[in-house]
Write a protein that holds these residues in place. Sequence first.
Motif, PDB file in Angstrom:
ATOM      1  N   ALA A  76       0.831  -1.203   0.000  1.00 54.75           N
ATOM      2  CA  ALA A  76       0.000   0.000   0.000  1.00 54.75           C
ATOM      3  C   ALA A  76       0.869   1.258   0.000  1.00 54.75           C
ATOM      4  O   ALA A  76       0.590   2.216  -0.733  1.00 54.75           O
ATOM      5  N   VAL A  77       1.938   1.250   0.778  1.00 53.04           N
ATOM      6  CA  VAL A  77       2.819   2.421   0.817  1.00 53.04           C
ATOM      7  C   VAL A  77       3.581   2.560  -0.496  1.00 53.04           C
ATOM      8  O   VAL A  77       3.709   3.664  -1.033  1.00 53.04           O
ATOM      9  N   LEU A  82       5.188   5.354  -5.006  1.00 51.31           N
ATOM     10  CA  LEU A  82       5.927   5.145  -6.249  1.00 51.31           C
ATOM     11  C   LEU A  82       5.044   5.031  -7.484  1.00 51.31           C
ATOM     12  O   LEU A  82       5.432   5.473  -8.561  1.00 51.31           O
ATOM     13  N   ILE A  83       3.879   4.444  -7.358  1.00 53.23           N
ATOM     14  CA  ILE A  83       3.051   4.193  -8.541  1.00 53.23           C
ATOM     15  C   ILE A  83       2.104   5.350  -8.819  1.00 53.23           C
ATOM     16  O   ILE A  83       2.055   5.874  -9.927  1.00 53.23           O
ATOM     17  N   SER A  84       1.326   5.735  -7.811  1.00 59.04           N
ATOM     18  CA  SER A  84       0.388   6.841  -8.018  1.00 59.04           C
ATOM     19  C   SER A  84       0.491   7.821  -6.850  1.00 59.04           C
ATOM     20  O   SER A  84      -0.344   7.818  -5.958  1.00 59.04           O
ATOM     21  N   PRO A  85       1.509   8.642  -6.863  1.00 56.49           N
ATOM     22  CA  PRO A  85       1.672   9.589  -5.750  1.00 56.49           C
ATOM     23  C   PRO A  85       0.576  10.647  -5.759  1.00 56.49           C
ATOM     24  O   PRO A  85       0.300  11.265  -6.780  1.00 56.49           O
ATOM     25  N   ALA A  89       4.019  14.750   0.486  1.00 54.40           N
ATOM     26  CA  ALA A  89       4.701  14.191   1.656  1.00 54.40           C
ATOM     27  C   ALA A  89       4.727  12.667   1.605  1.00 54.40           C
ATOM     28  O   ALA A  89       4.921  12.009   2.627  1.00 54.40           O
ATOM     29  N   GLY A  90       4.550  12.110   0.438  1.00 54.11           N
ATOM     30  CA  GLY A  90       4.509  10.659   0.301  1.00 54.11           C
ATOM     31  C   GLY A  90       5.814   9.980   0.654  1.00 54.11           C
ATOM     32  O   GLY A  90       5.830   8.860   1.154  1.00 54.11           O
TER      33      GLY A  90
END
Length: 119
Positions: A76-77, A82-85, A89-90
């Motif tokens: 999930a993180v 990485l995939i759909s930011p 602050a990700g």
Amino acid sequence: MTKLFRPLPFAVLTFGILLHAHGDLILAGGGSPLAAAVFLFSALPYVIALIALRRHPESWIAALAAGAVLLMMDLAVFRSVLISPALSAGLLALLVEPLVNLLLALPFGWYLGRVMARG
């Protein structure tokens, strides 16, 4: 039937370690001491679960549940960063998530597996 599923926790936990090795060492450029430290900190919950599984092989259901919870948190993180930011602050999630895995997800997954094993 249970003999068929006994290697499954080892496979799930090993996949989690390999996922972090790929993300922290290969995708990050590898080589640096900081990348190695992040990898070791990220893989620590999986290593703890593997050691607990090795010491208590009868708790394979608890190890499987803990590995599944850890892997779901990681995926999930990784997806949100990485995939759909969606947030700026990700990247902070990548630093906080190993601590959350260690302090919350691992004990919760292990407890959930123990409850499932009791029936």
